[in-house]
Scaffold this active site. Structure first.
Site, PDB file in Angstrom:
ATOM      1  N   ARG A  37       0.686  -0.864   0.342  1.00 54.52           N
ATOM      2  CA  ARG A  37       0.201  -0.042   0.543  1.00 54.52           C
ATOM      3  C   ARG A  37       0.821   1.445  -0.128  1.00 54.52           C
ATOM      4  O   ARG A  37       0.740   1.990  -0.408  1.00 54.52           O
ATOM      5  CB  ARG A  37      -0.828  -0.067   1.299  1.00 54.52           C
ATOM      6  CG  ARG A  37      -1.873   1.009   1.633  1.00 54.52           C
ATOM      7  CD  ARG A  37      -2.277   0.836   3.114  1.00 54.52           C
ATOM      8  NE  ARG A  37      -1.618   0.696   3.936  1.00 54.52           N
ATOM      9  CZ  ARG A  37      -1.063   1.547   4.364  1.00 54.52           C
ATOM     10  NH1 ARG A  37      -0.919   3.338   3.920  1.00 54.52           N
ATOM     11  NH2 ARG A  37      -0.045   1.596   5.218  1.00 54.52           N
ATOM     12  N   GLU A  75       1.012   4.946  24.363  1.00 54.83           N
ATOM     13  CA  GLU A  75       0.574   5.064  23.841  1.00 54.83           C
ATOM     14  C   GLU A  75      -0.754   4.153  24.161  1.00 54.83           C
ATOM     15  O   GLU A  75      -2.498   4.344  23.847  1.00 54.83           O
ATOM     16  CB  GLU A  75       0.293   4.674  22.329  1.00 54.83           C
ATOM     17  CG  GLU A  75      -0.040   3.989  20.995  1.00 54.83           C
ATOM     18  CD  GLU A  75      -0.191   3.089  20.074  1.00 54.83           C
ATOM     19  OE1 GLU A  75       0.164   3.147  19.130  1.00 54.83           O
ATOM     20  OE2 GLU A  75       0.665   1.960  20.133  1.00 54.83           O
ATOM     21  N   TRP A  97       2.075   8.321  15.548  1.00 54.02           N
ATOM     22  CA  TRP A  97       1.104   9.200  15.735  1.00 54.02           C
ATOM     23  C   TRP A  97       0.358  10.486  13.764  1.00 54.02           C
ATOM     24  O   TRP A  97      -0.215  10.099  13.848  1.00 54.02           O
ATOM     25  CB  TRP A  97      -0.640   8.830  16.020  1.00 54.02           C
ATOM     26  CG  TRP A  97      -1.056   7.098  16.214  1.00 54.02           C
ATOM     27  CD1 TRP A  97      -0.879   6.760  17.838  1.00 54.02           C
ATOM     28  CD2 TRP A  97      -1.211   6.329  15.855  1.00 54.02           C
ATOM     29  NE1 TRP A  97      -1.017   5.654  17.193  1.00 54.02           N
ATOM     30  CE2 TRP A  97      -1.627   5.568  16.505  1.00 54.02           C
ATOM     31  CE3 TRP A  97      -2.611   6.521  14.129  1.00 54.02           C
ATOM     32  CZ2 TRP A  97      -2.648   3.869  15.981  1.00 54.02           C
ATOM     33  CZ3 TRP A  97      -2.519   4.827  13.661  1.00 54.02           C
ATOM     34  CH2 TRP A  97      -3.086   3.946  14.825  1.00 54.02           C
ATOM     35  N   TYR A 139      -8.228   2.210  16.877  1.00 55.60           N
ATOM     36  CA  TYR A 139      -8.678   1.463  18.791  1.00 55.60           C
ATOM     37  C   TYR A 139      -9.307   2.348  19.834  1.00 55.60           C
ATOM     38  O   TYR A 139     -10.295   1.602  20.171  1.00 55.60           O
ATOM     39  CB  TYR A 139      -7.081   1.731  18.773  1.00 55.60           C
ATOM     40  CG  TYR A 139      -6.291   0.902  17.674  1.00 55.60           C
ATOM     41  CD1 TYR A 139      -6.139  -0.582  17.426  1.00 55.60           C
ATOM     42  CD2 TYR A 139      -5.023   1.304  16.865  1.00 55.60           C
ATOM     43  CE1 TYR A 139      -5.331  -0.754  16.336  1.00 55.60           C
ATOM     44  CE2 TYR A 139      -4.973   1.055  15.721  1.00 55.60           C
ATOM     45  CZ  TYR A 139      -4.340  -0.293  15.362  1.00 55.60           C
ATOM     46  OH  TYR A 139      -3.491  -0.842  14.997  1.00 55.60           O
ATOM     47  N   ARG A 181     -14.710 -18.777  26.928  1.00 54.78           N
ATOM     48  CA  ARG A 181     -13.951 -18.414  25.485  1.00 54.78           C
ATOM     49  C   ARG A 181     -14.773 -16.989  24.916  1.00 54.78           C
ATOM     50  O   ARG A 181     -14.067 -16.779  23.629  1.00 54.78           O
ATOM     51  CB  ARG A 181     -14.615 -19.207  25.021  1.00 54.78           C
ATOM     52  CG  ARG A 181     -13.943 -20.637  25.619  1.00 54.78           C
ATOM     53  CD  ARG A 181     -14.634 -22.195  24.414  1.00 54.78           C
ATOM     54  NE  ARG A 181     -15.988 -21.728  24.309  1.00 54.78           N
ATOM     55  CZ  ARG A 181     -16.472 -23.252  25.301  1.00 54.78           C
ATOM     56  NH1 ARG A 181     -15.882 -24.040  26.035  1.00 54.78           N
ATOM     57  NH2 ARG A 181     -17.484 -23.214  24.912  1.00 54.78           N
ATOM     58  N   ARG A 182     -15.060 -15.572  25.778  1.00 52.11           N
ATOM     59  CA  ARG A 182     -15.157 -14.537  24.858  1.00 52.11           C
ATOM     60  C   ARG A 182     -14.894 -13.627  25.392  1.00 52.11           C
ATOM     61  O   ARG A 182     -15.523 -12.436  25.959  1.00 52.11           O
ATOM     62  CB  ARG A 182     -17.398 -14.493  25.336  1.00 52.11           C
ATOM     63  CG  ARG A 182     -18.074 -15.880  24.110  1.00 52.11           C
ATOM     64  CD  ARG A 182     -19.270 -15.598  24.836  1.00 52.11           C
ATOM     65  NE  ARG A 182     -20.102 -16.661  24.291  1.00 52.11           N
ATOM     66  CZ  ARG A 182     -21.594 -16.436  24.806  1.00 52.11           C
ATOM     67  NH1 ARG A 182     -22.449 -15.980  24.984  1.00 52.11           N
ATOM     68  NH2 ARG A 182     -22.327 -18.149  23.970  1.00 52.11           N
ATOM     69  N   CYS A 201      -4.669  -2.779  13.090  1.00 48.48           N
ATOM     70  CA  CYS A 201      -3.410  -3.160  12.324  1.00 48.48           C
ATOM     71  C   CYS A 201      -3.215  -4.717  13.367  1.00 48.48           C
ATOM     72  O   CYS A 201      -3.542  -5.884  12.838  1.00 48.48           O
ATOM     73  CB  CYS A 201      -1.115  -3.294  12.452  1.00 48.48           C
ATOM     74  SG  CYS A 201      -1.868  -1.948  11.374  1.00 48.48           S
ATOM     75  N   ARG A 221      -2.982  -8.698  11.721  1.00 52.38           N
ATOM     76  CA  ARG A 221      -3.074  -8.583  10.649  1.00 52.38           C
ATOM     77  C   ARG A 221      -2.181  -8.048  10.251  1.00 52.38           C
ATOM     78  O   ARG A 221      -1.806  -8.873   8.936  1.00 52.38           O
ATOM     79  CB  ARG A 221      -4.450  -8.163  10.156  1.00 52.38           C
ATOM     80  CG  ARG A 221      -4.957  -6.516   9.775  1.00 52.38           C
ATOM     81  CD  ARG A 221      -5.648  -6.086   9.383  1.00 52.38           C
ATOM     82  NE  ARG A 221      -5.640  -4.531   9.688  1.00 52.38           N
ATOM     83  CZ  ARG A 221      -4.133  -3.992   8.373  1.00 52.38           C
ATOM     84  NH1 ARG A 221      -4.412  -4.195   7.225  1.00 52.38           N
ATOM     85  NH2 ARG A 221      -4.159  -2.506   8.186  1.00 52.38           N
ATOM     86  N   SER A 222      -1.568  -7.216   9.980  1.00 55.91           N
ATOM     87  CA  SER A 222      -0.619  -7.065   9.261  1.00 55.91           C
ATOM     88  C   SER A 222       0.785  -6.631  10.152  1.00 55.91           C
ATOM     89  O   SER A 222       0.050  -5.953  11.452  1.00 55.91           O
ATOM     90  CB  SER A 222      -1.160  -5.798   8.372  1.00 55.91           C
ATOM     91  OG  SER A 222       0.346  -4.655   7.748  1.00 55.91           O
ATOM     92  N   CYS A 223       1.561  -6.871  10.066  1.00 57.81           N
ATOM     93  CA  CYS A 223       2.637  -6.249  10.911  1.00 57.81           C
ATOM     94  C   CYS A 223       4.564  -5.879  10.298  1.00 57.81           C
ATOM     95  O   CYS A 223       4.817  -6.583   9.455  1.00 57.81           O
ATOM     96  CB  CYS A 223       2.895  -7.541  12.057  1.00 57.81           C
ATOM     97  SG  CYS A 223       4.242  -7.477  13.346  1.00 57.81           S
ATOM     98  N   ASP A 224       4.302  -4.810  10.457  1.00 59.90           N
ATOM     99  CA  ASP A 224       6.001  -4.186  10.378  1.00 59.90           C
ATOM    100  C   ASP A 224       6.592  -4.542  11.415  1.00 59.90           C
ATOM    101  O   ASP A 224       7.120  -4.422  12.458  1.00 59.90           O
ATOM    102  CB  ASP A 224       6.001  -2.697  10.807  1.00 59.90           C
ATOM    103  CG  ASP A 224       7.613  -2.496  10.293  1.00 59.90           C
ATOM    104  OD1 ASP A 224       8.119  -2.773  10.338  1.00 59.90           O
ATOM    105  OD2 ASP A 224       7.209  -1.074  10.312  1.00 59.90           O
ATOM    106  N   HIS A 262       5.602  -8.821   7.552  1.00 57.43           N
ATOM    107  CA  HIS A 262       6.563  -8.336   6.327  1.00 57.43           C
ATOM    108  C   HIS A 262       7.919  -7.419   6.793  1.00 57.43           C
ATOM    109  O   HIS A 262       7.894  -6.341   8.362  1.00 57.43           O
ATOM    110  CB  HIS A 262       5.850  -7.092   5.760  1.00 57.43           C
ATOM    111  CG  HIS A 262       4.935  -6.229   5.941  1.00 57.43           C
ATOM    112  ND1 HIS A 262       3.188  -6.345   6.771  1.00 57.43           N
ATOM    113  CD2 HIS A 262       5.332  -4.514   6.672  1.00 57.43           C
ATOM    114  CE1 HIS A 262       3.185  -5.310   7.172  1.00 57.43           C
ATOM    115  NE2 HIS A 262       3.950  -4.706   7.296  1.00 57.43           N
ATOM    116  N   LEU A 263       8.432  -7.089   6.693  1.00 61.10           N
ATOM    117  CA  LEU A 263      10.007  -6.175   6.640  1.00 61.10           C
ATOM    118  C   LEU A 263       9.948  -4.953   5.307  1.00 61.10           C
ATOM    119  O   LEU A 263       9.578  -5.671   3.769  1.00 61.10           O
ATOM    120  CB  LEU A 263      11.259  -7.370   6.974  1.00 61.10           C
ATOM    121  CG  LEU A 263      11.193  -7.871   7.552  1.00 61.10           C
ATOM    122  CD1 LEU A 263      12.422  -8.666   7.576  1.00 61.10           C
ATOM    123  CD2 LEU A 263      11.576  -6.776   8.626  1.00 61.10           C
ATOM    124  N   ALA A 318       7.024   3.466   7.091  1.00 60.96           N
ATOM    125  CA  ALA A 318       6.036   3.852   5.563  1.00 60.96           C
ATOM    126  C   ALA A 318       4.698   4.381   6.333  1.00 60.96           C
ATOM    127  O   ALA A 318       3.749   3.591   6.818  1.00 60.96           O
ATOM    128  CB  ALA A 318       6.434   2.851   4.693  1.00 60.96           C
TER     129      ALA A 318
END
Length: 319
Positions: A37, A75, A97, A139, A181-182, A201, A221-224, A262-263, A318
């Site tokens: 992206r 944060e 941020w 968040y 479990r909730r 993320c 879901r997405s990790c730098d 990802h890196l 990024a």
């Protein structure tokens, strides 16, 4: 080089950080290279897990580079307020941020303002902060004020003044129904993603009680991995510790699970420098008091002992 790193693991209990370094090496050497992206480009893999035992006050701070845990803690405390404006963060010198509203300001006004000047104006000018410092319903808004709509007649719906406070609900369920479990805090509100500066993320937190110990799991879901992971892992562990204290439980495990891990391609210097280092030492967190509620913690309530990291490694963010 990397074979030499692996041979150094002679301890009977390998340092937890080898999980992170092994993952970093796998992604950098074998990850799928793609345009992302941001346009920077990444190498990534899908699906990874790192586990950390929180017993004895231990906390998952990386030692192969310095992690600014107070910034990450500020944060998290900001999330718990439900705020979506960067003004309280900028007032504390926390700029993690700022790049998103700054990018929007530059794009929409054409003014090439420097980040320091933008942050200063956010802090000093409440009206400017209201116009340009808000991130949308990110968040904290979802955590403590997930929107609820109810029928208002004539086929219309109106939003309630107060939404769902997921954090308070989890505290209550941990106290009254620990086997549930909730015990979940969810940030991925599909209806509001387009209004967010950045969709969440670290999106789903789940908590689990076993033998009086509280464990926390994060699905991200997405990790730098080069920059973001260190804060995400710390925040997961810290939130788990805070909930455990509030609910009279002992800390269990922090379990981090990444989807697209990802890196960035422009992080080569960071990756090579970090993979040349060896993890050592252990950090422990001391929580100085037990506030009346999960929302009562302040930055002064936390101190870390035994943390002696190697030097910080800088890399571009990024946006």
């Amino acid at each position: 080089m990397h074979e030499m790193l692996a041979s150094r693991r002679s301890e009977s209990r390998p340092h937890w950080e080898w999980q992170y370094l092994d993952l970093m090496r796998r992604i950098w050497e074998d990850g799928d290279e793609r345009i992302d992206r941001t346009g920077v480009g990444t190498r990534s893999l899908f699906g990874a897990t790192i586990r950390f035992d929180l017993s004895g006050g231990l906390m998952p701070l990386l030692t192969t580079k310095r992690v600014y845990w107070k910034t990450a803690t500020r944060e998290l405390l900001w999330f718990l307020t439900g705020s979506t404006n960067i003004r309280p963060l900028c007032a504390q010198g926390v700029e993690i941020w700022t790049d998103w509203p700054l990018d929007r300001y530059r794009r929409e006004t054409g003014e090439d303002i420097e980040r320091a000047a933008f942050s200063r104006r956010i802090v000093e000018d409440a009206d400017f902060a209201a116009d340009w410092g808000d991130l949308g319903p990110v968040y904290g808004k979802q955590w403590v004020d997930w929107p609820v709509y109810e029928a208002a007649g004539d086929g219309l719906f109106r939003r309630r003044d107060q939404g769902v406070d997921q954090v308070s609900q989890v505290v209550e369920s941990l106290r009254t129904n620990p086997g549930s479990r909730r015990h979940i805090i969810e940030g991925w509100n599909v209806a509001e993603l387009d209004a967010m500066a950045l969709p969440p993320c670290h999106k789903t937190y789940q908590f689990h009680v076993s033998n009086g110990r509280l464990s926390g799991l994060l699905y991200q879901r997405s990790c730098d991995l080069g920059l973001g992971f260190a804060f995400n892992m710390w925040s997961l562990a810290l939130l788990t510790r805070m909930l455990a204290q509030q609910c009279g439980l002992e800390p269990g495990e922090a379990v981090w699970t990444g989807g697209d891990v990802h890196l960035y391609l422009n992080h080569a210097d960071l990756v090579e420098a970090q993979l040349d280092r060896e993890p050592e030492g252990e950090a422990r967190l001391v929580i100085e008091r037990r506030p009346d509620t999960i929302f009562g913690y302040e930055i002064e309530d936390f101190s870390v002992v035994g943390y002696a990291p190697q030097s910080a490694i800088k890399a571009p963010v990024a946006v």
